[in-house]
Design an enzyme around this catalytic site. Structure first.
Site, short mmCIF file in Angstrom:
data_model
loop_
_atom_site.label_atom_id
_atom_site.label_comp_id
_atom_site.label_asym_id
_atom_site.label_seq_id
_atom_site.Cartn_x
_atom_site.Cartn_y
_atom_site.Cartn_z
N ASN A 69 0.87 -1.17 0.00
CA ASN A 69 0.00 0.00 0.00
C ASN A 69 0.91 1.23 0.00
OD1 ASN A 69 -1.81 2.03 0.47
ND2 ASN A 69 -2.77 1.09 2.25
N ARG A 93 -2.70 -2.03 -3.41
CA ARG A 93 -3.93 -1.29 -3.17
C ARG A 93 -3.93 -0.05 -4.07
NH1 ARG A 93 -5.49 3.04 1.38
NH2 ARG A 93 -7.72 3.01 1.01
N HIS A 141 -12.91 2.72 -0.04
CA HIS A 141 -12.90 1.73 1.05
C HIS A 141 -13.60 0.43 0.66
CE1 HIS A 141 -12.81 5.26 4.17
NE2 HIS A 141 -11.59 4.84 3.93
N ARG A 156 -11.81 15.68 7.08
CA ARG A 156 -12.63 15.94 5.89
C ARG A 156 -14.07 16.23 6.29
NH1 ARG A 156 -11.05 10.69 2.56
NH2 ARG A 156 -9.40 10.37 4.09
N GLU A 163 -7.59 -5.16 5.29
CA GLU A 163 -7.52 -4.86 3.85
C GLU A 163 -6.37 -5.61 3.19
OE1 GLU A 163 -8.09 -0.71 5.15
OE2 GLU A 163 -9.01 -0.40 3.20
#
Ligand code: ADP
Length: 400
Positions: free
Chosen positions: A7, A94, A183, A244, A387
């Protein structure tokens, strides 16, 4: 089969080497501050076992290719090597945004690069690094399949009524402006894991997945397929996140430009980096926010209230989308660890069949677990996301 999962972030690389025979983690690591004066690398061989060996390095790491080379050296040579380089069968990467073209994992080729570069504008903070990581790995591992696993892929079953914005159609046709979500690898992993734990086929599960980390998003899963998600064209839309904003009136841009003379780039930066929990109370880590609430900080309380109210509102809207809901699933840093956020997110939903068991909710565990009351019609679960394992499984699938 041994699969290396990578990643690559803008200044970091996370990696895990997984032995697919038993899905055990052979090595894991994090390279940080790439391209800055002093880089850092933390590597663990055989993590979590009695053979665990930890190596921490501090040295300049000029670029991602150097960071990756350093990690491979630690995995494959020296006294803590866990396997030879030619034993690594594939590398899974990823990638945050796949756009409409990349709607499933792919084995990357040079010919794909122009199309992949096109996706970079959909996730300018993430995709260039993700794709750069694959390019570096192609050079380091000639002949070894490099598989890209897209965060948006699980959301590709969302129907047009949910992914279209009500803008002039040409912006969809010509600029590909639509909702893509993010996601997805995590939403799919926890929904599948939930079906397994509930002992029912994934293809028959209706679930609402709530991924609450620094970034946060939700998904509505119907019969194992994603039918709606809270993030949009970019990972800015939807829930209140660490920094965010999530949903705001799009007229905010014009309002701030006219009334404060702010430039578009400034407004965009503010919405990504200075908003969310941080914007409301100055803190973006939930642990700090709880500590501040305990000391009577009203803004911290407001941040928690706004965040959990938004989650509850999305749960309600996804109940309407799904009709029948079998499970609500909380995951990621906040979802897995924060019992207060979980309880507030489903507060008052008893009339809709969602009732939490407060004692179970407050019990800490690293395992997937059910936290609903015995008389709750809907299951409520906490399921740790993974993940890396999900990417390794997707990589294995495509190779087979
Ligand atoms: P990401 O992968 O998006 O960077 P994570 O899923 O690791 O984020 O989640 C990070 C966030 O999880 C932290 O910012 C913090 O708010 C929250 N978190 C981590 N541990 C706890 C905890 N014990 N209690 C409450 N929140 C926590």
């Amino acid at each position: 089969m041994k699969i290396l999962v990578i990643n690559s972030g803008s200044s970091s690389i996370k990696y895990q080497l997984i032995d697919m025979a038993d899905e055990s983690v052979m090595a894991t690591g994090l390279v940080e501050r790439i391209g800055e004066g002093q880089g850092a690398l933390i590597h663990k061989a055989h993590p979590g076992t009695d053979r665990e060996a930890k190596i921490a390095l501090e040295q300049p790491i000029p670029d991602h290719a150097d960071g990756l080379k350093l990690s491979i050296d630690l995995i494959c040579s020296g006294e803590n090597a866990v396997c030879a380089m030619d034993e690594i069968d594939a590398v899974g990467h990823r990638v945050v945004a796949g756009g409409e073209k990349f709607n499933r994992p792919v084995i990357v080729t040079d010919e794909m690069m122009p199309d992949l570069r096109e996706t970079e504008r959909l996730a300018p903070l993430h995709n260039p690094a993700n794709i750069g990581g694959a390019r570096d790995a192609m050079a380091l591992f000639p002949g070894v399949p490099q598989v890209l696993v897209f965060d948006t892929a699980f959301h590709q079953t969302i129907p047009p009524q949910a992914y279209m914005y009500a803008l002039p159609y040409k912006y969809y046709e010509e600029d590909h402006i639509r909702r893509y979500g993010a996601h997805g690898t995590s939403h799919k992993y926890v929904a599948k894991e939930c079906a397994r734990l509930m002992g029912r086929p994934f293809e028959e599960l209706n679930a609402i997945t709530v991924h609450l980390g620094n970034g946060a998003s939700m998904a509505a899963v119907k019969n194992g397929l994603c039918v709606d998600t809270s993030m949009g064209l970019t990972p800015l839309e939807g829930l209140v996140m660490g920094t965010r904003s999530g949903d705001v009136d799009p007229a905010v841009h014009h309002y701030l430009a006219v009334n404060r003379g702010m430039r578009l780039a400034e407004i965009d930066d503010m919405l990504h980096k200075e908003s969310g929990l941080k914007g409301l109370c100055g803190m973006n880590d939930m642990r700090d926010i709880h500590a501040a609430i305990a000391e009577g900080n009203e803004r911290a309380q407001l941040a928690l209230d706004v965040q959990t109210y938004r989650i509850r509102k999305y749960i309600g809207s996804y109940m309407a989308v799904l009709g029948r809901v079998d499970a609500v699933i909380f995951t990621a840093g906040i979802g897995e660890n924060d019992q207060v956020v979980r309880a507030k997110a489903v507060e008052g939903l008893d009339p809709f069949g969602m009732k939490i068991d407060h004692d179970i909710n407050e019990t800490r565990s690293k395992k997937g677990r059910r936290i609903n009351a015995a008389d709750s019609a809907v299951d409520i679960w906490v399921i740790p996301t993974n993940e890396e394992l999900a990417i390794a499984r997707e990589t294995k699938n495509i190779l087979q």
